[in-house]
Write a protein that holds these residues in place. Structure first.
Motif, PDB file in Angstrom:
ATOM      1  N   ALA A  97      64.734  57.124  50.475  1.00  0.00           N
ATOM      2  CA  ALA A  97      65.237  58.396  51.032  1.00  0.00           C
ATOM      3  C   ALA A  97      66.737  58.554  50.761  1.00  0.00           C
ATOM      4  CB  ALA A  97      64.964  58.453  52.528  1.00  0.00           C
ATOM      5  N   VAL A  98      67.486  57.452  50.905  1.00  0.00           N
ATOM      6  CA  VAL A  98      68.929  57.507  50.616  1.00  0.00           C
ATOM      7  C   VAL A  98      69.152  57.799  49.140  1.00  0.00           C
ATOM      8  CG1 VAL A  98      71.017  56.084  50.434  1.00  0.00           C
ATOM      9  CG2 VAL A  98      69.699  56.057  52.523  1.00  0.00           C
ATOM     10  N   ASP A  99      68.340  57.190  48.321  1.00  0.00           N
ATOM     11  CA  ASP A  99      68.459  57.395  46.876  1.00  0.00           C
ATOM     12  C   ASP A  99      68.219  58.865  46.512  1.00  0.00           C
ATOM     13  OD1 ASP A  99      68.692  56.549  44.170  1.00  0.00           O
ATOM     14  OD2 ASP A  99      66.503  56.797  44.014  1.00  0.00           O
ATOM     15  N   ARG A 100      67.209  59.453  47.137  1.00  0.00           N
ATOM     16  CA  ARG A 100      66.909  60.873  46.876  1.00  0.00           C
ATOM     17  C   ARG A 100      68.064  61.764  47.325  1.00  0.00           C
ATOM     18  NH1 ARG A 100      61.786  59.682  49.945  1.00  0.00           N
ATOM     19  NH2 ARG A 100      60.514  58.614  48.412  1.00  0.00           N
ATOM     20  N   LEU A 101      68.579  61.413  48.494  1.00  0.00           N
ATOM     21  CA  LEU A 101      69.694  62.214  49.009  1.00  0.00           C
ATOM     22  C   LEU A 101      70.891  62.134  48.056  1.00  0.00           C
ATOM     23  CD1 LEU A 101      71.001  63.934  51.184  1.00  0.00           C
ATOM     24  CD2 LEU A 101      71.489  61.873  52.481  1.00  0.00           C
ATOM     25  N   ASN A 102      71.160  60.958  47.556  1.00  0.00           N
ATOM     26  CA  ASN A 102      72.261  60.807  46.603  1.00  0.00           C
ATOM     27  C   ASN A 102      72.001  61.595  45.328  1.00  0.00           C
ATOM     28  OD1 ASN A 102      74.402  59.310  47.675  1.00  0.00           O
ATOM     29  ND2 ASN A 102      73.199  57.422  47.575  1.00  0.00           N
ATOM     30  N   ARG A 103      70.747  61.599  44.901  1.00  0.00           N
ATOM     31  CA  ARG A 103      70.426  62.357  43.685  1.00  0.00           C
ATOM     32  C   ARG A 103      70.588  63.855  43.911  1.00  0.00           C
ATOM     33  NH1 ARG A 103      65.157  59.425  42.648  1.00  0.00           N
ATOM     34  NH2 ARG A 103      64.426  61.417  41.823  1.00  0.00           N
ATOM     35  N   LEU A 104      70.264  64.286  45.119  1.00  0.00           N
ATOM     36  CA  LEU A 104      70.462  65.709  45.442  1.00  0.00           C
ATOM     37  C   LEU A 104      71.954  66.059  45.374  1.00  0.00           C
ATOM     38  CD1 LEU A 104      69.216  68.416  46.531  1.00  0.00           C
ATOM     39  CD2 LEU A 104      69.805  67.608  48.809  1.00  0.00           C
ATOM     40  N   ARG A 105      72.754  65.184  45.948  1.00  0.00           N
ATOM     41  CA  ARG A 105      74.205  65.420  45.937  1.00  0.00           C
ATOM     42  C   ARG A 105      74.742  65.448  44.506  1.00  0.00           C
ATOM     43  NH1 ARG A 105      76.827  61.130  47.946  1.00  0.00           N
ATOM     44  NH2 ARG A 105      78.700  62.240  48.539  1.00  0.00           N
ATOM     45  N   GLN A 106      74.256  64.514  43.712  1.00  0.00           N
ATOM     46  CA  GLN A 106      74.704  64.467  42.317  1.00  0.00           C
ATOM     47  C   GLN A 106      74.228  65.693  41.532  1.00  0.00           C
ATOM     48  OE1 GLN A 106      73.203  60.629  41.207  1.00  0.00           O
ATOM     49  NE2 GLN A 106      74.770  59.603  42.447  1.00  0.00           N
ATOM     50  N   ALA A 107      73.004  66.142  41.861  1.00  0.00           N
ATOM     51  CA  ALA A 107      72.469  67.324  41.167  1.00  0.00           C
ATOM     52  C   ALA A 107      73.329  68.547  41.471  1.00  0.00           C
ATOM     53  CB  ALA A 107      71.025  67.570  41.587  1.00  0.00           C
ATOM     54  N   VAL A 108      73.753  68.662  42.731  1.00  0.00           N
ATOM     55  CA  VAL A 108      74.617  69.790  43.124  1.00  0.00           C
ATOM     56  C   VAL A 108      75.939  69.697  42.365  1.00  0.00           C
ATOM     57  CG1 VAL A 108      75.970  70.787  45.013  1.00  0.00           C
ATOM     58  CG2 VAL A 108      73.601  70.112  45.406  1.00  0.00           C
TER      59      VAL A 108
END
Lengths: 162, 206
Positions: free
Chosen positions: B40-51
């Motif tokens: 879940a943390v990894d996904r959240l980080n990927r979302l932040r990076q995608a933004v």
């Protein structure tokens, strides 16, 4: 940031107005404050001011509403490279306060304290805006990705049909 | 020890680097053991990076930079230009006021202008010869240079008006001979009303 808030066309005006105000009210700059945070606060105020002038364009802010979003349990593959184009669109669909909080945190890399200064709200509000905003953003990206996938199917079908 | 519920409430703070060092230690202890929360943390980080990757930092166009520079610099300079202008005017005024030589040059310049836009006509004027600079000194505190440069004769007519005597061969004595001061004279010549001046053709001491 200005492009995200006001769109590409109005962004230049927004930036110009921001710098103009910063010059004009430079004496209000508190040296204890981060200069960038101060500028973003002005930018936000100019942006809000413009909304008030043209209320028809006023984006709907849903920050008062409780949005029940799941935890970060979206599928692993949903942020594939080809979906990143949807990120921008999904951002534009977010309530303004959520969008601004996310942009300030993820793009401008401000601390929560600085975001609170820019958005003129308590830190707790920043936290909840980020939390809700990110969950909503993920949902919007996922929704638009799914829609795209379902739209692609007939094309694929037509193309493959001899 | 944090459980899944606790840590999911502070995911954002964790990825945004807002947790205290103690809380980070606790969160990482949980993440090390919980595969689901780690993902879940990894996904959240990927979302932040995608933004960040999608929005990024837009480089302003040269046109925008020029616009901003122009609007801020000109608005900043505008009052300054006026300040400079006002200061310059004050300085010139002060210089004229406090420098006798400059003051007389300016006075002569104004007189020259007046003289050239004036209508002149032949006249005979009668009056008393007085020193112009001494009168100005008495009246306005003008820094008269009479002790070094000598008196400067002018004609005061009966109505009290002072007439400037224009330099010329015929007026040489009237202007520069201090012995004539206080005497009544009759001047034949031309009168320039606006310049309050008289051009002397001839004169007689009465």
């Amino acid at each position: 940031m200005a492009r995200q808030l006001a769109g590409a066309e109005a962004a230049d005006d927004l930036v110009q107005e921001t710098f103009l105000r910063a010059w004009k009210y430079f004496e209000t700059f508190d040296s204890a404050t981060h200069c960038r945070a101060w500028l973003f606060r002005i930018l936000r105020n100019v942006w809000i001011g413009r909304w008030r002038k043209s209320r028809l364009e006023l984006p709907v802010t849903e920050t008062g509403e409780e949005q029940i979003e799941p935890y970060y349990d979206w599928e692993d593959e949903f942020l594939r490279a080809e979906m990143s184009a949807d990120v921008e669109r999904a951002l534009s669909e977010l309530p303004a306060d959520y969008r601004l909080a996310i942009l300030l945190a993820d793009v401008e890399e401000f601390t929560y304290e600085e975001i609170a200064h820019v958005m003129e709200c308590p830190i707790g509000t920043v936290m909840s805006r980020l939390n809700r905003g990110r969950k909503m953003l993920a949902r919007l990206i996922r929704t638009s990705g799914d829609a795209k996938a379902s739209n692609l199917q007939p094309d694929e079908f037509v193309r493959r049909t001899p | 020890m944090m459980d899944c519920k606790n840590i999911r409430e502070i995911f954002d703070l964790y990825v945004d680097g807002e947790l205290s060092p103690e809380a980070i230690v606790q969160a990482e202890a949980h993440l090390a053991e919980c595969d689901s929360c780690r993902r879940a943390v990894d996904r959240l980080n990927r979302l932040r990076q995608a933004v960040k990757a999608r929005v990024g930092h837009y480089q302003p166009t040269a046109q925008l930079v020029a616009r901003v520079r122009k609007s801020t610099i000109t608005s900043w300079l505008r009052p300054t230009i006026w300040t400079f202008a006002a200061a310059a005017i004050l300085l010139v005024a002060a210089t004229i006021f406090f420098t006798p030589h400059v003051r007389s040059v300016v006075a002569n310049g104004l007189e020259f202008v007046a003289f050239h836009v004036d209508d002149s006509r032949a006249t005979v004027m009668e009056g008393k010869l007085l020193c112009r600079d001494c009168l100005l000194k008495e009246e306005y505190g003008y820094h008269a240079m009479c002790p070094t440069r000598g008196h400067h004769g002018s004609l005061q007519t009966r109505d009290g008006k002072i007439w400037h005597i224009l330099d010329g061969e015929a007026s040489e004595e009237l202007i520069h001979n201090s012995k004539l001061l206080g005497r009544t004279v009759r001047i034949h010549g031309r009168c320039f009303r606006r310049a309050s001046s008289i051009e002397v053709d001839s004169y007689e001491v009465l």
